[in-house]
Write a protein that holds these residues in place. Structure first.
Motif, PDB file in Angstrom:
ATOM      1  N   SER A  59       0.689  -1.015  -0.032  1.00 37.07           N
ATOM      2  CA  SER A  59       0.158  -0.152   0.144  1.00 37.07           C
ATOM      3  C   SER A  59       1.676   1.453   0.029  1.00 37.07           C
ATOM      4  CB  SER A  59      -0.776  -0.395   1.272  1.00 37.07           C
ATOM      5  OG  SER A  59      -2.039  -1.362   1.222  1.00 37.07           O
ATOM      6  N   ARG A  60       2.387   1.017  -0.124  1.00 36.17           N
ATOM      7  CA  ARG A  60       3.288   1.928   0.048  1.00 36.17           C
ATOM      8  C   ARG A  60       2.522   3.007  -0.883  1.00 36.17           C
ATOM      9  NH1 ARG A  60       6.083   2.069   4.382  1.00 36.17           N
ATOM     10  NH2 ARG A  60       7.409   4.298   4.206  1.00 36.17           N
ATOM     11  N   LEU A  61       2.970   4.736  -0.799  1.00 36.03           N
ATOM     12  CA  LEU A  61       2.445   5.370  -1.614  1.00 36.03           C
ATOM     13  C   LEU A  61       3.185   5.744  -2.587  1.00 36.03           C
ATOM     14  CD1 LEU A  61      -0.314   7.526  -2.318  1.00 36.03           C
ATOM     15  CD2 LEU A  61       1.005   9.338  -2.053  1.00 36.03           C
ATOM     16  N   GLU A  62       4.529   5.048  -2.595  1.00 38.47           N
ATOM     17  CA  GLU A  62       6.257   5.691  -3.895  1.00 38.47           C
ATOM     18  C   GLU A  62       6.017   4.899  -5.058  1.00 38.47           C
ATOM     19  OE1 GLU A  62       7.598   3.370  -0.145  1.00 38.47           O
ATOM     20  OE2 GLU A  62       6.447   5.215  -0.489  1.00 38.47           O
ATOM     21  N   LYS A  63       5.018   3.321  -4.081  1.00 36.72           N
ATOM     22  CA  LYS A  63       4.652   2.204  -5.258  1.00 36.72           C
ATOM     23  C   LYS A  63       4.085   1.806  -6.368  1.00 36.72           C
ATOM     24  CE  LYS A  63       7.345  -0.961  -2.165  1.00 36.72           C
ATOM     25  NZ  LYS A  63       9.070  -0.706  -3.106  1.00 36.72           N
ATOM     26  N   LEU A  64       2.579   2.688  -6.284  1.00 43.84           N
ATOM     27  CA  LEU A  64       1.700   2.828  -6.305  1.00 43.84           C
ATOM     28  C   LEU A  64       2.288   4.223  -7.775  1.00 43.84           C
ATOM     29  CD1 LEU A  64      -0.813   2.747  -3.428  1.00 43.84           C
ATOM     30  CD2 LEU A  64       0.101   1.232  -5.076  1.00 43.84           C
ATOM     31  N   ARG A  65       0.563   4.709  -8.455  1.00 46.27           N
ATOM     32  CA  ARG A  65       0.216   4.899  -9.656  1.00 46.27           C
ATOM     33  C   ARG A  65      -1.598   5.354  -9.514  1.00 46.27           C
ATOM     34  NH1 ARG A  65       4.098   5.343 -13.388  1.00 46.27           N
ATOM     35  NH2 ARG A  65       5.851   4.183 -13.450  1.00 46.27           N
ATOM     36  N   SER A  75       1.700   9.593  -7.725  1.00 51.57           N
ATOM     37  CA  SER A  75       1.436   9.258  -6.432  1.00 51.57           C
ATOM     38  C   SER A  75       2.578   9.463  -5.631  1.00 51.57           C
ATOM     39  CB  SER A  75       0.736   8.208  -6.093  1.00 51.57           C
ATOM     40  OG  SER A  75       1.548   6.673  -6.583  1.00 51.57           O
ATOM     41  N   ASN A  76       3.463   9.218  -6.240  1.00 55.60           N
ATOM     42  CA  ASN A  76       4.953   8.470  -5.731  1.00 55.60           C
ATOM     43  C   ASN A  76       6.135  10.266  -5.327  1.00 55.60           C
ATOM     44  OD1 ASN A  76       5.776   9.876  -7.704  1.00 55.60           O
ATOM     45  ND2 ASN A  76       6.946   7.766  -8.708  1.00 55.60           N
ATOM     46  N   GLU A  77       5.455  11.608  -6.176  1.00 55.02           N
ATOM     47  CA  GLU A  77       5.247  12.576  -5.564  1.00 55.02           C
ATOM     48  C   GLU A  77       4.720  13.750  -4.821  1.00 55.02           C
ATOM     49  OE1 GLU A  77       5.805  15.591  -9.931  1.00 55.02           O
ATOM     50  OE2 GLU A  77       5.111  13.767 -10.121  1.00 55.02           O
ATOM     51  N   LEU A  78       3.968  12.860  -4.142  1.00 51.69           N
ATOM     52  CA  LEU A  78       3.662  13.456  -3.034  1.00 51.69           C
ATOM     53  C   LEU A  78       4.028  12.622  -1.486  1.00 51.69           C
ATOM     54  CD1 LEU A  78       1.200  14.624  -2.063  1.00 51.69           C
ATOM     55  CD2 LEU A  78      -0.252  12.594  -1.855  1.00 51.69           C
ATOM     56  N   PHE A  84       0.889   7.871   9.350  1.00 53.14           N
ATOM     57  CA  PHE A  84      -0.445   7.603   8.088  1.00 53.14           C
ATOM     58  C   PHE A  84      -0.280   6.739   7.742  1.00 53.14           C
ATOM     59  CE2 PHE A  84      -2.891   8.302   4.421  1.00 53.14           C
ATOM     60  CZ  PHE A  84      -3.797   9.978   4.325  1.00 53.14           C
ATOM     61  N   PHE A  85      -0.821   5.653   8.681  1.00 49.94           N
ATOM     62  CA  PHE A  85      -0.708   4.162   8.693  1.00 49.94           C
ATOM     63  C   PHE A  85      -1.670   3.530   7.068  1.00 49.94           C
ATOM     64  CE2 PHE A  85      -4.265   5.310  11.711  1.00 49.94           C
ATOM     65  CZ  PHE A  85      -5.214   4.618  10.881  1.00 49.94           C
ATOM     66  N   MET A  86      -2.762   4.118   7.005  1.00 55.58           N
ATOM     67  CA  MET A  86      -3.008   3.382   5.558  1.00 55.58           C
ATOM     68  C   MET A  86      -2.443   3.238   4.004  1.00 55.58           C
ATOM     69  SD  MET A  86      -6.471   4.829   3.813  1.00 55.58           S
ATOM     70  CE  MET A  86      -5.673   6.109   2.397  1.00 55.58           C
ATOM     71  N   GLN A  87      -1.375   4.074   4.455  1.00 53.95           N
ATOM     72  CA  GLN A  87       0.094   3.623   3.657  1.00 53.95           C
ATOM     73  C   GLN A  87       0.821   3.180   3.464  1.00 53.95           C
ATOM     74  OE1 GLN A  87      -3.538   5.806   0.893  1.00 53.95           O
ATOM     75  NE2 GLN A  87      -1.314   3.752   0.354  1.00 53.95           N
ATOM     76  N   LEU A  88       1.173   2.641   4.559  1.00 52.74           N
ATOM     77  CA  LEU A  88       2.201   1.796   5.428  1.00 52.74           C
ATOM     78  C   LEU A  88       1.663   0.641   4.932  1.00 52.74           C
ATOM     79  CD1 LEU A  88       2.483   3.688   8.398  1.00 52.74           C
ATOM     80  CD2 LEU A  88       3.987   4.006   6.198  1.00 52.74           C
ATOM     81  N   ASP A  89       3.401  -0.430   4.839  1.00 54.08           N
ATOM     82  CA  ASP A  89       2.564  -1.876   5.171  1.00 54.08           C
ATOM     83  C   ASP A  89       3.504  -2.756   6.327  1.00 54.08           C
ATOM     84  OD1 ASP A  89       2.311  -1.804   2.015  1.00 54.08           O
ATOM     85  OD2 ASP A  89       4.446  -1.799   1.931  1.00 54.08           O
ATOM     86  N   GLY A 281     -10.269   3.409  -6.561  1.00 48.99           N
ATOM     87  CA  GLY A 281      -9.422   2.600  -5.370  1.00 48.99           C
ATOM     88  C   GLY A 281      -9.817   1.449  -5.135  1.00 48.99           C
ATOM     89  N   PRO A 282      -9.348   1.107  -4.245  1.00 51.92           N
ATOM     90  CA  PRO A 282      -7.987   1.464  -3.661  1.00 51.92           C
ATOM     91  C   PRO A 282      -7.060   0.725  -4.655  1.00 51.92           C
ATOM     92  CG  PRO A 282      -9.016  -0.356  -2.476  1.00 51.92           C
ATOM     93  CD  PRO A 282      -9.501  -0.024  -2.944  1.00 51.92           C
ATOM     94  N   LEU A 283      -5.977   1.281  -4.549  1.00 56.73           N
ATOM     95  CA  LEU A 283      -4.815   0.289  -5.339  1.00 56.73           C
ATOM     96  C   LEU A 283      -3.573  -0.349  -4.161  1.00 56.73           C
ATOM     97  CD1 LEU A 283      -3.918   4.321  -6.628  1.00 56.73           C
ATOM     98  CD2 LEU A 283      -4.947   2.299  -7.697  1.00 56.73           C
ATOM     99  N   ARG A 284      -2.869  -1.117  -5.239  1.00 61.56           N
ATOM    100  CA  ARG A 284      -1.734  -1.795  -4.681  1.00 61.56           C
ATOM    101  C   ARG A 284      -0.658  -2.066  -5.762  1.00 61.56           C
ATOM    102  NH1 ARG A 284      -4.665  -1.481  -0.679  1.00 61.56           N
ATOM    103  NH2 ARG A 284      -5.622  -1.765   0.762  1.00 61.56           N
ATOM    104  N   ALA A 285      -0.120  -2.631  -4.942  1.00 65.97           N
ATOM    105  CA  ALA A 285       1.830  -2.381  -6.399  1.00 65.97           C
ATOM    106  C   ALA A 285       2.008  -4.089  -5.472  1.00 65.97           C
ATOM    107  CB  ALA A 285       2.874  -2.095  -5.674  1.00 65.97           C
ATOM    108  N   ALA A 286       2.104  -5.511  -6.724  1.00 67.57           N
ATOM    109  CA  ALA A 286       2.741  -6.494  -5.999  1.00 67.57           C
ATOM    110  C   ALA A 286       4.524  -6.497  -6.190  1.00 67.57           C
ATOM    111  CB  ALA A 286       2.859  -7.262  -7.220  1.00 67.57           C
TER     112      ALA A 286
END
Length: 394
Positions: A59-65, A75-78, A84-89, A281-286
């Motif tokens: 769920s990490r924002l830097e891995k998502l689009r 998203s990785n520019e924010l 902000f635990f929603m975007q943590l693993d 969303g939500p968004l996820r990255a493998a």
């Protein structure tokens, strides 16, 4: 066939028609993301639930689009604040989730129900005094959850215009990177200062509870509080406004609730499933190659889950395209997510909806829209769907 994320809706209450067509063909479709990235769109219920429960997705924002073009920035520019635990693993997410779950106790939520009833009555009193026509979003749907989340967190309601403005800016897909960044900075600064006051003088609220429990820094508590404040009023406000709207537009459903108030608990679940306001969303990255529904999602590929499509999957729900508040409760919808990131406040949101819908239609039995549907501005430009405003009369 590679598809692009659809945003055009055939009606205020139905998701884009393409989602249903693609779901019939396959629960996963290759999705073209802005900027040339190719990932996946999940429209099937079982596939969505599998992705949400699988620790091999991040769920990490830097891995998502983002699946749509958000004013030319990714998203990785924010930069998100600590906490902000929603975007943590895990294990970072686990550290926050455990501490916050301890604050969302059954006792605390049950104790809040009389307060929700009082808040709702006060809001409806003010709406009645103001007279018809009224904007149901501004006069009812927004103030009820805003007051409740302020009560829970210990945030002064007098500051509501500031945090409502900033959260709306951060969630608007038409906002620029600079506008989103400024809004997040403003919100974090406000919460950071408030947590400092709680450290000096704790009270009987959630933020004070996190301060007293220890284990989190002032920055981390402020970041977690920012997430809870925004999520706690934006999503429920959208459900209250859109839910009231769809009931007014379906008088047979509203009539069934009037005749049998005991249906309200199931009606809330049906409205959550049918409306599914989290439409981007939500968004996820493998994190590695993962096989879902016969498709291999490669490491690094982004997955967008369409909750509106999954919650109308006929393979899981009976007659899913029809709103029916009288049918047996269909549990398991994904309106609050699933897995380790399931919404912490889902029980509070249910309490607010049960109380607020019942009180609204008891107070105003003749409540109806004051304008035709084409004049109701919908939140297609927001990450959380709903109505920007909803003129009503009675």
């Amino acid at each position: 066939m590679v598809v692009r994320f659809p945003t055009e809706r055939p009606s205020p209450f139905d998701p884009p028609e393409e989602l249903g067509r693609w779901r019939e063909e396959a629960p996963l479709s290759p999705l073209a993301y802005p900027g040339g990235h190719q990932g996946w769109l999940v429209t099937g219920y079982a596939a969505a639930r599998a992705v949400l429960a699988d620790p091999r997705f991040s769920s990490r924002l830097e891995k998502l689009r983002w699946p749509i073009d958000w004013e030319g920035f990714e998203s990785n520019e924010l930069a998100l604040p600590p906490g902000f635990f929603m975007q943590l693993d895990p294990p970072d997410h686990t550290r926050f989730r455990r501490r916050l779950a301890a604050q969302f106790t059954v006792r605390r939520l049950k104790g809040l129900e009389p307060e929700v009833e009082r808040i709702t009555a006060d809001v409806l009193d003010a709406m009645e005094r103001g007279g018809a026509p009224a904007d149901l979003v501004r006069e009812f749907a927004l103030p009820v959850p805003s007051l409740v989340i302020c009560e829970l967190l210990g945030v002064p309601y007098a500051d509501r215009e500031r945090f409502q403005h900033d959260s709306a800016t951060a969630l608007r897909t038409g906002s620029t990177k600079e506008e989103v960044g400024a809004a997040m900075t403003s919100l974090f600064g406000y919460l950071y200062e408030l947590v400092g006051k709680k450290q000096a003088q704790p009270a009987n609220d959630l933020l004070s509870g996190l301060v007293v429990e220890g284990g989190l820094t002032q920055e981390e508590i402020a970041g977690a509080g920012l997430l809870l404040l925004v999520a706690g009023h934006e999503t429920t406000a959208s459900m209250l406004g859109l839910g009231a709207y769809v009931l007014m537009e379906n008088p047979d459903q509203l009539g069934a609730l009037r005749q049998n108030p005991s249906l309200m608990e199931g009606a809330v679940e049906e409205l959550l499933r049918y409306l599914s306001v989290a439409h981007l969303g939500p968004l996820r990255a493998a994190l590695e190659d993962v096989e879902i529904a016969g498709q291999t999602i490669r490491k690094g590929e982004v997955v967008t889950l369409s909750i509106p499509a999954a919650n109308r999957d006929p393979g899981r729900f009976q007659d899913p395209e029809r709103l029916d508040v009288t049918k047996p409760v269909q549990v398991g919808h994904l309106a609050f997510g699933h897995g380790i990131h399931q919404c912490l406040g889902h029980q509070l949101a249910r309490i607010e909806m049960r109380v607020a819908f019942r009180a609204l239609f008891e107070r105003f039995p003749g409540l109806r829209p004051a304008v035709p549907p084409e004049e109701v501005p919908m939140r297609t430009d927001m990450t959380i769907y709903g109505a920007h405003s909803l003129p009503v009369t009675w």
